[in-house]
Design an enzyme around this catalytic site. Structure first.
Site, PDB file in Angstrom:
ATOM      1  N   ASP A  37     -27.818 -10.368   4.707  1.00 10.24           N
ATOM      2  CA  ASP A  37     -28.911  -9.603   4.120  1.00 10.24           C
ATOM      3  C   ASP A  37     -28.616  -8.104   4.162  1.00 10.24           C
ATOM      4  OD1 ASP A  37     -31.778  -9.567   3.201  1.00 10.24           O
ATOM      5  OD2 ASP A  37     -32.030  -8.444   5.069  1.00 10.24           O
ATOM      6  N   GLU A  53     -25.459  -9.210   0.277  1.00  7.21           N
ATOM      7  CA  GLU A  53     -26.452  -8.716  -0.682  1.00  7.21           C
ATOM      8  C   GLU A  53     -26.143  -7.260  -1.005  1.00  7.21           C
ATOM      9  OE1 GLU A  53     -31.312  -8.443  -1.116  1.00  7.21           O
ATOM     10  OE2 GLU A  53     -30.369  -7.996   0.815  1.00  7.21           O
TER      11      GLU A  53
END
Length: 636
Positions: free
Chosen positions: A353, A382
């Site tokens: 993330d 990400e």
């Protein structure tokens, strides 16, 4: 007289010290909970938690092949780092002795385990896979689920509240594994399943999504146990499904023990909240340095220091304190944590993330160590910027960067943004419609490995592709592109049954419960009989495309050729030996005619072509009439 007073003062001080109660020392836990022998890096950091544990005089061990390299005493008295070298060790239980003065040592048994397989034998996800992203809290609930668990902070499950927990769990997921096989996906990506022991706070501060971790070594008890997570992964593997674990190195949850009692002063990035209150007050309603959410300063050659600091040191939100990856002890903890989950649970990949929000150098160190230990494993980061050059810079081996990230897979937000625009546009002869997709792919020369880029049409952080509509024609076009281009495709749960939703009010509306996953649901979309006619049409169409993709090497190994949209029609060809597929999209709301002569270099005189999702045959020896927004995936 002064001498007498000094002697009296010293005597009084000694008397006071001897009369004072001695500080209690405890050992409450050790991270990681156990470790593995046979790794390339033989060093292991043990983080020992306990009252005044820093003040022990020494730590010893008597176990063949294990030595203590160093003992690190941090700022907080309640942490102690013990660095071991287990290069020559065999599996077994060793005993750590924590000594203080003439007291009897505190003894702790610690397990060293054998690995199930070599690091080279672990294979991650790649372009042969199709990832299916889901939120465990919103997917399915088991019959034995308990809505309230003792020992967890205040929370409640309310399926009518979009920003509270809804009660999905791992056992509920396990009971529906056949559904994924029926659909045809090959890998499951769960949003975080680690403990997220935060009190429920509506909307802005809600953490039902799991990205506010409070224990990096424990599955959230509301989802299940570590053992149940491993059981789920084992059963996924038996069904040919890989599992990708969502991890967060950029931040932790506000209720993580590190926040109330920081191991060292630089364990977290020092926001105004920490400077002003020493971490004693709740940042909600007070000042704290929040990230700008702009990732460009990380690579911008002209970026100001304040911009870089806001990006990398600012907190994501007030409930997620920002971790300082430049602290080498913290980074070693995080690196070990990812290795531990690979070895312990058998995961097949990691999704990291908020990747660029963390500091580049230590994140590259993490990726390099994983790459050295598990060369066939994979991690996707990400990287939420919609310019291909930015995304490509983060991929392993990029010549655009002065530093190798070692990150094999990046997320293609350029593709997602272009498709989002295509929903509302007619494809013209210049910039609009599928010209946006074409113009995104033309920059694939920037990527060291375009086939290791992850594409998607929506996810848990974006609006659903259908928004508030039910445009099946446009959805089929998006899915046909996603599954036939030179990318690792990722689907978002419920897309196959045309789930929609927008973020206009709250993110919870793009994270709705899967129909049929919860007791009391009036519809069960997991079954053929439970799906509506519209849902069945989309599910069956997509399933046929997915199973075809899984059965052929054409998409994963074939070359890709794209044609500039002409007459509103966008064509992409994939070729491998004598095999060819043609993805043909009418990007307009009116009929259009495809002239086969323009595409002769890939058609090569073949007249009869079969449409994969419908089984219908088409003749490309003559002009092909396409209906408005028609989608074809043809094979020779």
């Amino acid at each position: 007289m002064k001498h007498t007073l000094l002697v009296f003062s010293l005597a009084l001080c000694a008397l006071t010290m001897s009369a004072a109660p001695k500080m209690k020392t405890t050992i409450d836990r050790i991270d990681p909970t156990d470790w593995y022998v046979g790794l390339k890096n033989p060093s292991v950091q043990l983080m020992v938690y306990g009252q005044n544990i820093r003040n022990v005089d020494d730590v010893t061990i008597d176990y063949p092949g294990v030595t203590i390299d160093s003992i690190v005493r941090l700022d907080s008295p309640n942490y102690l780092l013990v660095y071991l070298n287990v290069k020559g060790a065999q599996p077994g239980t060793m005993t750590l002795n924590f000594k203080t003065g003439k007291k009897k040592p505190m003894k702790v048994d610690y397990l060293l385990k054998a690995r199930e397989m070599k690091g080279t034998e672990r294979r991650g996800f790649d372009i042969t896979d199709v990832l299916y992203l889901l939120m465990p809290d919103r997917f399915a609930q088991s019959e034995g689920h308990k809505s309230l668990l003792p020992g967890m902070r205040q929370y409640r499950e309310d399926r009518n509240a979009p920003s509270l927990r809804h009660g999905g769990d791992l056992e509920g997921l396990r009971q529906h594994l056949d559904y994924f096989n029926e659909l045809g996906v090959t890998a499951l990506w769960f949003t975080p399943i680690l403990e997220n022991d935060s009190p429920d706070m509506m909307d802005t501060y809600s953490t039902y999504h799991g990205y506010a971790c409070t224990d990096y070594y424990r599955v959230d008890p509301r989802f299940g146990t570590n053992e149940e997570y491993r059981k789920l992964i084992d059963e996924c593997h038996q069904r040919g499904l890989k599992v990708v674990m969502d991890m967060i190195f950029n931040h932790c949850g506000f209720e993580h023990p590190w926040v109330a009692d920081m191991p060292s002063k630089d364990w977290l990035n020092l926001s105004d909240w920490l400077k002003e209150s020493g971490g004693k007050s709740d940042p909600r309603g007070t000042s704290f340095l929040q990230t700008s959410y702009k990732l460009t300063p990380v690579l911008d050659p002209y970026a100001s220091e304040v911009d870089r600091r806001e990006t990398q040191e600012g907190w994501f939100v007030s409930t997620m304190p920002d971790l300082n990856q430049r602290n080498p002890h913290l980074m070693r903890y995080l690196i070990q944590n990812s290795i531990w989950w690979i070895e312990t649970a058998g995961i097949d990949g990691i999704r990291m993330d908020t990747y660029p929000y963390a500091f580049r150098e230590p994140m590259a160190q993490w990726m390099k160590e994983l790459d050295d230990e598990y060369p066939n494993f994979n991690t996707v980061g990400e990287t939420w910027v919609t310019v291909p050059a930015y995304t490509a810079t983060w991929q392993k081996g990029s010549k655009l960067s002065d530093q190798n990230s070692y990150l094999k897979t990046v997320m293609d937000f350029s593709f997602q943004e272009a498709l989002d625009s295509c929903r509302y546009e007619e494809t013209d002869n210049w910039w609009r419609g599928y010209n946006r997709i074409y113009n995104s792919f033309v920059y694939d020369y920037l990527y060291p490995n375009p086939s290791s880029v992850m594409a998607f049409i929506d996810n848990h952080d974006t609006e659903r592709f259908l928004a508030n509509g039910q445009d099946s024609l446009m959805l089929k076009q998006a899915l046909a592109l996603l599954l036939t281009v030179n990318r690792i495709p990722q689907l978002y749960y419920g897309t196959e049954i045309m789930m929609n939703g927008t973020k206009e009010v709250t993110d919870g509306y793009v994270r709705k419960d899967f129909p049929g996953g919860f007791p009391g649901d009036t519809q069960n979309a997991f079954t053929k009989e439970g799906r509506t006619r519209v849902q069945s049409n989309m599910f069956n169409w997509l399933s046929k495309l997915l199973h075809w993709r899984k059965s052929t090497n054409l998409i994963s190994k074939g070359t890709m050729t794209q044609f500039i949209p002409s007459n509103g029609i966008y064509v992409i060809a994939r070729r491998l030996g004598n095999q060819t597929s043609l993805t043909i999209l009418n990007g307009t709301k009116k009929p259009a005619t495809l002239d086969p002569k323009r595409y002769e270099e890939v058609i090569k005189g073949v007249a009869r072509w079969k449409d994969v999702p419908t089984g219908r045959y088409f003749d490309l020896s003559k002009p092909l009439e396409l209906k408005p927004r028609q989608t074809l995936v043809l094979t020779n």
